[in-house]
Design an enzyme around this catalytic site. Structure first.
Site, short mmCIF file in Angstrom:
data_model
loop_
_atom_site.label_atom_id
_atom_site.label_comp_id
_atom_site.label_asym_id
_atom_site.label_seq_id
_atom_site.Cartn_x
_atom_site.Cartn_y
_atom_site.Cartn_z
N SER A 134 0.83 -1.21 0.00
CA SER A 134 0.00 0.00 0.00
C SER A 134 0.87 1.26 0.00
O SER A 134 1.58 1.52 -0.96
CB SER A 134 -0.98 -0.03 1.16
OG SER A 134 -2.15 0.72 0.85
N LYS A 186 -22.89 16.63 8.95
CA LYS A 186 -21.81 17.12 9.81
C LYS A 186 -21.21 16.01 10.65
O LYS A 186 -20.00 16.01 10.94
CB LYS A 186 -22.33 18.25 10.70
CG LYS A 186 -21.26 18.89 11.58
CD LYS A 186 -20.15 19.49 10.74
CE LYS A 186 -19.09 20.15 11.62
NZ LYS A 186 -17.95 20.63 10.82
#
Length: 329
Positions: A134, A186
């Protein structure tokens, strides 16, 4: 005995007294100690610099008892900056052993390596050790040659969003969290409630975008397309032989072979110096030492949770990381 105890107390007071104008006492090397060149091999004028990239990739400093160690991004960039000022450094060998790390820290290292090559024209070779998965592969991409040990695990080209979810546990014990928010999303990804299908879609879009960036860089640097790129883009891991066949790795060899490769592509003499930068002197130093300053190990925890300790230490966020390998390097 009383005199010795009193002297010890005085020394400790001087060490920890804030704002003390006396001499700085350092029992362990830390980020404030300058990097110094150490010659590991060779006698010729031209040099190959070996830079270790070991552990989870992060830009956060590492706190230790009585000292602070530089974060990985700071340390690697410090090495590159110092190499840039030395005209005798003709090539850099990145010795990589990492499962990856945060998306931003991985991208910063990638950018710094690309910029270093553009500014200096110096050659870069990667030698993969145990892991270069990765983010570890992400930072390998700018190299002129990528080499892997016969037993290296690499690949995992993709992104993962790590976030805790404790709403089920909170419901069982009768605890809740009240939230007032200015926008519908939010508190998207909040660990205190289940994620809605709409929020899952939004989070997946973010992950897909970061994953595409990684895959696009693999396409750019490794020239992969079609089925070969698709096989890499599913984020599988590869052993060295398969990584060569997949186009992720150029050659298989050992660290000494990577040194020879760096000498070859930089057109250096066989006796070119192999150097490292250290903040601490190590007796019997050699290529396999991954330390630059002080002791790498952290204080022993009261309870050793193995790889779960690394997992629990990660903040919520996006990672170019193979999480199954946490705790390995």
């Amino acid at each position: 005995m009383r005199k010795s105890a009193g002297m010890l107390a005085f020394v400790l007071l001087i060490m920890f007294l804030p704002g003390c104008s006396g001499p700085r006492i350092t029992l362990f090397s830390d980020a404030s100690d300058p990097l110094q060149e150490v010659i590991l091999d060779g006698t010729a004028d031209d040099k190959i610099l070996v830079i270790p990239i070991t552990g989870v990739i992060s830009d956060a400093p590492k706190s230790r008892i009585m000292r602070t160690m530089p974060g990985m991004v700071q340390e690697v960039v410090s090495h590159l900056r110092l190499a840039e000022t030395d005209d005798r450094v003709k090539a850099v060998l990145l010795k990589i052993d990492t499962p990856g790390g945060t998306t931003t820290a991985s991208d910063i290292l990638y950018h710094e390596i690309v910029s270093f090559k553009q500014r200096t024209g110096k050659k870069v070779v990667v030698c993969m050790m145990n892991l270069a998965t990765s983010g570890g592969y992400y930072v390998s991409l700018p190299a002129d040659v990528i080499m892997a040990h016969p037993t290296t695990v690499t690949g995992s080209v993709g992104v993962i969003l790590m976030r805790p979810e404790v709403s089920g546990f909170m419901e069982k014990i009768g605890i809740g969290v009240q939230v007032n928010k200015s926008g519908e999303n939010k508190d998207m990804g909040s660990p205190f409630r289940p994620t809605t299908p709409e929020e899952e879609n939004l989070l997946q879009e973010l992950a897909d975008a970061l994953g595409r960036r990684f895959v696009d860089l693999v396409r750019q640097h490794r020239g992969l397309d079609g089925q070969r790129l698709a096989a890499v883009a599913d984020a599988r891991v590869f052993l060295a032989d398969a990584a060569v066949s997949a186009g992720l790795v150029d050659k298989i060899g050992y660290l000494s072979d990577a040194v020879d490769e760096a000498k070859s592509i930089a057109a250096l003499d066989a006796d070119a110096r192999v150097v490292v930068y250290r903040r601490t002197h190590y007796p019997d130093d050699n290529l396999y030492n991954t330390l630059t300053s002080g002791a790498r190990s952290a204080p022993t925890p009261l309870m050793d949770l193995g790889p779960f300790s690394d997992l629990m230490a990660l903040d919520a966020g996006f990672y170019y990381l193979w999480p199954q390998a946490l705790g390995s390097p």
